[in-house]
Structures are given as C-alpha cells and as structure tokens.
Write a protein that holds these residues in place. Sequence first.
Motif, short mmCIF file in Angstrom:
data_model
loop_
_atom_site.label_atom_id
_atom_site.label_comp_id
_atom_site.label_asym_id
_atom_site.label_seq_id
_atom_site.Cartn_x
_atom_site.Cartn_y
_atom_site.Cartn_z
N CYS A 142 -10.41 6.06 -5.84
CA CYS A 142 -9.14 5.80 -6.53
C CYS A 142 -8.06 6.71 -5.97
O CYS A 142 -8.33 7.59 -5.15
CB CYS A 142 -9.30 6.01 -8.02
SG CYS A 142 -9.58 7.73 -8.48
N THR A 143 -6.84 6.53 -6.45
CA THR A 143 -5.71 7.32 -5.97
C THR A 143 -5.48 8.59 -6.76
O THR A 143 -4.59 9.38 -6.42
CB THR A 143 -4.42 6.47 -6.00
OG1 THR A 143 -4.19 6.01 -7.34
CG2 THR A 143 -4.51 5.29 -5.04
N ASP A 144 -6.26 8.84 -7.80
CA ASP A 144 -6.13 10.07 -8.59
C ASP A 144 -6.83 11.21 -7.85
O ASP A 144 -8.05 11.23 -7.74
CB ASP A 144 -6.75 9.86 -9.97
CG ASP A 144 -6.69 11.10 -10.85
OD1 ASP A 144 -5.98 12.07 -10.49
OD2 ASP A 144 -7.36 11.10 -11.89
N LYS A 145 -6.03 12.15 -7.34
CA LYS A 145 -6.58 13.27 -6.55
C LYS A 145 -7.63 14.06 -7.31
O LYS A 145 -8.61 14.53 -6.73
CB LYS A 145 -5.44 14.19 -6.10
CG LYS A 145 -5.86 15.29 -5.18
CD LYS A 145 -4.66 16.08 -4.67
CE LYS A 145 -5.09 17.12 -3.64
NZ LYS A 145 -3.93 17.79 -3.05
N ALA A 146 -7.47 14.21 -8.62
CA ALA A 146 -8.43 14.94 -9.44
C ALA A 146 -9.64 14.08 -9.83
O ALA A 146 -10.61 14.59 -10.39
CB ALA A 146 -7.76 15.47 -10.70
N TYR A 147 -9.58 12.78 -9.54
CA TYR A 147 -10.65 11.82 -9.87
C TYR A 147 -10.99 11.87 -11.36
O TYR A 147 -12.14 11.76 -11.77
CB TYR A 147 -11.90 12.06 -9.02
CG TYR A 147 -12.64 10.79 -8.67
CD1 TYR A 147 -12.22 10.00 -7.61
CD2 TYR A 147 -13.75 10.37 -9.40
CE1 TYR A 147 -12.87 8.83 -7.29
CE2 TYR A 147 -14.40 9.20 -9.09
CZ TYR A 147 -13.97 8.44 -8.03
OH TYR A 147 -14.61 7.27 -7.72
N ALA A 148 -9.97 12.05 -12.18
CA ALA A 148 -10.17 12.19 -13.62
C ALA A 148 -9.77 10.95 -14.41
O ALA A 148 -10.12 10.84 -15.59
CB ALA A 148 -9.39 13.39 -14.13
N ASN A 149 -9.05 10.02 -13.79
CA ASN A 149 -8.58 8.82 -14.49
C ASN A 149 -9.73 7.81 -14.57
O ASN A 149 -9.97 7.04 -13.65
CB ASN A 149 -7.38 8.22 -13.74
CG ASN A 149 -6.76 7.06 -14.48
OD1 ASN A 149 -7.41 6.41 -15.30
ND2 ASN A 149 -5.52 6.77 -14.16
N THR A 150 -10.45 7.83 -15.68
CA THR A 150 -11.64 6.98 -15.83
C THR A 150 -11.30 5.50 -15.92
O THR A 150 -12.20 4.66 -15.82
CB THR A 150 -12.46 7.40 -17.06
OG1 THR A 150 -11.63 7.33 -18.23
CG2 THR A 150 -13.00 8.82 -16.90
N THR A 151 -10.04 5.17 -16.10
CA THR A 151 -9.64 3.77 -16.13
C THR A 151 -9.72 3.14 -14.74
O THR A 151 -10.05 1.97 -14.61
CB THR A 151 -8.20 3.63 -16.69
OG1 THR A 151 -8.16 4.23 -17.97
CG2 THR A 151 -7.79 2.18 -16.79
N ASN A 178 0.83 -1.18 0.00
CA ASN A 178 0.00 0.00 0.00
C ASN A 178 0.87 1.24 0.00
O ASN A 178 1.75 1.39 0.82
CB ASN A 178 -0.91 -0.02 1.23
CG ASN A 178 -1.65 1.29 1.42
OD1 ASN A 178 -1.87 2.02 0.49
ND2 ASN A 178 -2.03 1.57 2.64
N ASN A 179 0.63 2.13 -0.91
CA ASN A 179 1.31 3.42 -0.95
C ASN A 179 0.41 4.39 -1.67
O ASN A 179 0.17 4.26 -2.85
CB ASN A 179 2.65 3.29 -1.69
CG ASN A 179 3.43 4.59 -1.68
OD1 ASN A 179 3.15 5.49 -0.91
ND2 ASN A 179 4.42 4.68 -2.55
N GLY A 180 -0.14 5.37 -0.96
CA GLY A 180 -0.96 6.37 -1.61
C GLY A 180 -2.22 6.71 -0.83
O GLY A 180 -2.61 6.00 0.08
N THR A 181 -2.83 7.81 -1.23
CA THR A 181 -4.06 8.30 -0.62
C THR A 181 -5.22 7.98 -1.54
O THR A 181 -5.09 8.05 -2.77
CB THR A 181 -3.96 9.83 -0.41
OG1 THR A 181 -2.84 10.08 0.43
CG2 THR A 181 -5.21 10.39 0.23
N CYS A 182 -6.37 7.66 -0.97
CA CYS A 182 -7.57 7.35 -1.76
C CYS A 182 -8.55 8.52 -1.72
O CYS A 182 -8.70 9.18 -0.70
CB CYS A 182 -8.24 6.09 -1.21
SG CYS A 182 -7.25 4.61 -1.45
N TYR A 183 -9.22 8.72 -2.85
CA TYR A 183 -10.18 9.81 -3.00
C TYR A 183 -11.52 9.25 -3.45
O TYR A 183 -11.58 8.33 -4.26
CB TYR A 183 -9.67 10.83 -4.03
CG TYR A 183 -8.37 11.46 -3.60
CD1 TYR A 183 -8.36 12.62 -2.84
CD2 TYR A 183 -7.15 10.87 -3.91
CE1 TYR A 183 -7.16 13.19 -2.41
CE2 TYR A 183 -5.96 11.42 -3.48
CZ TYR A 183 -5.97 12.57 -2.73
OH TYR A 183 -4.79 13.11 -2.30
#
Length: 112
Positions: free
Chosen positions: A58-67, A3-8
Amino acid sequence: LVNNGTCYQANNVELDDHYIPCGNVLFGDHACCQAGDVCLEFSACYNNDLDLTYIAGCTDKAYANTTVCPSKGPWEDSAAWLGVTYVGNDTWATCPPDDDAPKPHLLEGTTS
C-alpha cells in the motif's frame, strides 16, 4: 489509472518500481499492485497472464492503514507479495511462500 505515490510492502519498506498505487494518493492511501494488473476489493490484485490473485502492499509508509494495507500475517516483513485463495464466506487466505511455511493464514478484515 492515474499513478502518484510510492508503494510499501511493510513499515518503511518500499516495493520496487513494478508496483503502483491503485489510485492517486492525493485522495488518500491506496493498495498497490504490479503495473498492468487489476486492482480488486480487499487490497487484492489479479494478474491475468498467470491467472493469479495476490496481495502486495500500500501507499501508507507506516503500513498502519488497515483499510488499504493488506495483512500478510507472519510474512509481513519478508514477502513483497503473497498469492491468495478464496476460502468462502467473503474470506481470503494467503498461500505460504515456501514449502516449510505453516498452513494458509486467513486475512484479517475480509470476512463480512
């Protein structure tokens, strides 16, 4: 699982610490599930104790990675997680979070 990262749960809205990435963010963005749950395809998660399939974030802070960032339809900004149900033909739908919500919302990108 490393685990490494923040979830949004939405654009710049952090999930609480119970949610962890489904992989190491050093290798790109990942979907997030509650710690101890199983990461599935289409950014879904499975909780064995409750026999519940859900989506969280997800881990994308902008929540833009639709994958990797699951679409929560009209509940994008308000729901930390949503239950999902399989409706056939490689398609999943979200379960409304309350009785006043509209009918289940088909998840974008899950139909093959």
